[in-house]
Design an enzyme around this catalytic site. Sequence first.
Site, PDB file in Angstrom:
ATOM      1  N   TYR A 195      20.183   6.212  -7.690  1.00 22.15           N
ATOM      2  CA  TYR A 195      20.778   7.364  -7.004  1.00 22.15           C
ATOM      3  C   TYR A 195      22.179   7.668  -7.540  1.00 22.15           C
ATOM      4  CZ  TYR A 195      17.564   8.325  -3.103  1.00 22.15           C
ATOM      5  OH  TYR A 195      16.526   8.720  -2.315  1.00 22.15           O
TER       6      TYR A 195
ATOM      7  N   LYS B 134      10.647  -4.390  -9.118  1.00 25.32           N
ATOM      8  CA  LYS B 134       9.670  -4.051 -10.160  1.00 25.32           C
ATOM      9  C   LYS B 134      10.065  -4.861 -11.381  1.00 25.32           C
ATOM     10  CE  LYS B 134       6.161  -1.609 -11.687  1.00 25.32           C
ATOM     11  NZ  LYS B 134       4.790  -1.720 -11.150  1.00 25.32           N
TER      12      LYS B 134
ATOM     13  N   ASP C 276       4.890  -1.570  -6.050  1.00 26.64           N
ATOM     14  CA  ASP C 276       3.583  -0.903  -5.906  1.00 26.64           C
ATOM     15  C   ASP C 276       2.707  -1.675  -4.918  1.00 26.64           C
ATOM     16  OD1 ASP C 276       3.519  -2.979  -7.770  1.00 26.64           O
ATOM     17  OD2 ASP C 276       2.157  -1.956  -9.155  1.00 26.64           O
TER      18      ASP C 276
ATOM     19  N   ASP D  96      14.061   4.171  -0.034  1.00 22.92           N
ATOM     20  CA  ASP D  96      13.853   5.540   0.445  1.00 22.92           C
ATOM     21  C   ASP D  96      12.355   5.776   0.644  1.00 22.92           C
ATOM     22  OD1 ASP D  96      14.447   8.294   0.982  1.00 22.92           O
ATOM     23  OD2 ASP D  96      13.797   8.771  -1.052  1.00 22.92           O
TER      24      ASP D  96
ATOM     25  N   ASP E 105       9.878   5.726   4.404  1.00 22.61           N
ATOM     26  CA  ASP E 105       9.059   6.842   4.897  1.00 22.61           C
ATOM     27  C   ASP E 105       7.638   6.370   5.211  1.00 22.61           C
ATOM     28  OD1 ASP E 105      11.167   8.662   4.535  1.00 22.61           O
ATOM     29  OD2 ASP E 105       9.820  10.225   3.792  1.00 22.61           O
TER      30      ASP E 105
END
Length: 366
Positions: A141, A192, A224, A248, A252
């Site tokens: 970000y 990751k 993942d 983020d 959700d």
Amino acid sequence: MTRRVLVLPGDHIGPEVVREARRVLEVVAAGFGLALELDEGLIGGAALEASGEPLPAETLASARHADAILLGAVGGPEWDQVERDLRPERGLLKIRSELGLFGNLRPAILYPQLAAASSLRPEVVAGLDILIVRELTGGIYFGEPRGIRTLENGEREGYNTYVYKESEIERIGRLAFESAAKRDGRLCSVDKSNVLEVTVLWREVMDRLAADYPDVELSHMYVDNAAMQLVRAPKQFDVVVTGNMFGDILSDAAAMLTGSIGMLPSASLDVASRGMYEPCHGSAPDISGQGLANPLATILSVAMMLRYSLDAPAAAAAVEAAVSRVLDDGLRTADICTSADQQVSTSAMGDAVVAALEAQMLEESA
Ligand code: IPM
Ligand code: MG
């Protein structure tokens, strides 16, 4: 001691949900004898319209001065064409970064009353209580360089940089380990590291920190797989710690497990636990101005504020109990409404929480 709270409603449903949460804050403060000074400011598109900037200097100055900030949501399609640096979202990212709010706590709790509103089967989500700890002021970000450039052949290329310093990983790691130690003692670090070096370092630092927290059991998971496990068997998680972008996305997904993103509060803390409190949902331009928004995520964010920044755990518990009570009574905003429930507007939901809170405080003082 008077505490200063800055209220930043923002755009679209932001002001609608903040109006209700602010009333709840005022009522609970009066009931518990907390001296608060509430101030209001502009951020996002609203600030852009008024001053040409998504985070005016005046707002930032008041924010630095505040003990806690209550924020609604920013953004909307009317600002899609605005230059990137002036977009409403930049105001939000800038206030997080300027105030050093690196630690984003996003609890996903399934209220038993809402089991039917979850998109997953009740037995998969019953009793769900996860805390996502998201790093909020670093990672891709904020990494430099970033931009869109034109290559020699005339083709354009977009680029961002995914970076984390060891100190940044350690800081969020410690917050996560400490949070896990206060809960069920299980921490899952999501990365990751099979592909991205930055998360190889992330994993290494988490492993090193584990030695300082013998009561916490640390595990690692690729992002993942974590996305899959969240919808397959979410109750395996206690605390999840991850970087800004993965956090983020995963928060959700976790939100939906609880029935609606309209239920998910958050706290963003600096090193001294000063914080900004906001619902995880966005400004939802599609439903703004219709009284459809769910104010509970923002009201529950007020509870987090009381607990983390205002040293008022009893008041926090009272707000949470009031929310639970209105859900018991079958009141639902559109996002969490199934056929058997009574659908109410944003303000009616706010009224109901305020009424439940007042009734509760009256019972306790009797
Ligand atoms: C969130 C939001 C923000 C983010 C946006 C509005 C910049 O999605 O708080 O999760 O990506 O952090
Ligand atoms: Mg988000």
